[in-house]
Write an enzyme that holds these catalytic residues in place. Structure first.
Site, PDB file in Angstrom:
ATOM      1  N   TYR A  53      59.237  21.279  25.574  1.00  0.00           N
ATOM      2  CA  TYR A  53      59.103  22.483  26.249  1.00  0.00           C
ATOM      3  C   TYR A  53      58.053  22.231  27.318  1.00  0.00           C
ATOM      4  O   TYR A  53      58.315  22.816  28.428  1.00  0.00           O
ATOM      5  CB  TYR A  53      58.589  23.425  24.980  1.00  0.00           C
ATOM      6  N   SER A 106      54.956  28.213  32.894  1.00  0.00           N
ATOM      7  CA  SER A 106      54.141  28.331  31.837  1.00  0.00           C
ATOM      8  C   SER A 106      52.560  27.505  32.166  1.00  0.00           C
ATOM      9  O   SER A 106      52.635  26.657  33.121  1.00  0.00           O
ATOM     10  CB  SER A 106      54.386  27.623  30.515  1.00  0.00           C
TER      11      SER A 106
END
Length: 250
Positions: free
Chosen positions: A151, A138
């Site tokens: 996360y 990400s």
């Protein structure tokens, strides 16, 4: 990586980016096997894409991973591409006590899951004339989203792991690529306004076709270029903007 003539296993292929990648590779004539926890979602994807296969796998369960790896090696001996895509993204608030069970679930799914899946298939991949391992990290690996701190941390860890594995596999037939998506409009987060999925997949496939070690599409480049001695200003500004955006959408 070469985009054709592959046998590809994609985790988290029942929706979002995983499904988008699976369908893009399937259209190019590759053999594609998708996995996920929800059999109904997998069946919907394979029904819409005749010839695509699926396996139900819970990447939070080592026994499920081991069973899937054995099945893949048995039924798809030409398997040469692994795309570690499955992940979860709950929000949290690390200004207070962290929900231990939720944090453990995120780490198990987003970090240990890809490590375990890759470990289960690595010797098979090394035996192929050419093979590729892809990690879907990400842009938040480089510029964390504070309201999703655990996360973001798992994605930073996956980036680090990919760097190490790429080096360790340097003298083998296995390449390692990392996709670092920006905010993409999928069902991962119940919010809209991200990059359209079709645009993201198109840009990602274009870069995957090269020898690029990192696939950085759209707005992800700004966040990818952030780490350095002055990174804190961008992190703080980015999070102030995102908190305001999410508060307005609530």
């Amino acid at each position: 990586m070469q985009l054709t003539g592959n046998t590809i296993f994609i985790t988290g292929g029942g929706s979002g980016i995983g499904r988008g990648l699976a369908e893009a590779f399937h259209k190019l004539g590759n053999t594609v096997i998708i996995s996920g926890r929800r059999a109904a979602a997998l069946e919907a994807v394979t029904a819409a894409n005749p010839g695509m296969a699926s396996i139900v796998v819970d990447i939070a369960d080592p026994a499920s991973i081991a069973a899937a790896a054995a099945q893949l090696i048995r039924d798809f001996p030409a398997l040469n591409v692994l795309i570690n895509n499955a992940g979860i993204m709950p929000f949290d608030n690390v200004a207070g006590p962290v929900n231990d069970a939720e944090a453990e679930s995120v780490v198990t799914t987003n970090l240990l899951g890809p490590i375990r899946v890759t470990s289960a298939l690595i010797e098979h991949l090394k035996a192929q004339p050419r093979a590729t391992i892809v990690y879907n990290s990400s842009a938040l690996a480089f510029t964390p989203l504070a309201p999703s701190a655990v996360y973001s941390a798992t994605k930073a860890a996956i980036h680090s792991y990919a760097l190490s594995q790429r080096f360790m596999l340097r003298d083998t037939s296995v390449g390692v690529q990392e996709i670092a998506p920006p905010w993409v409009d999928t069902d991962l987060v119940e919010a809209s306004g991200g990059m359209p999925l079709a645009d993201f997949i198109a840009g990602t496939m274009e870069q995957l076709a090269t020898d690029a070690e990192e696939i950085v599409v759209g707005d992800a480049k700004v966040l990818r270029d952030n780490p350095g001695p002055n990174e804190h200003g961008l992190v703080n500004g980015f999070n102030a903007q995102m908190v305001a955006a999410f508060s307005g959408a609530a």
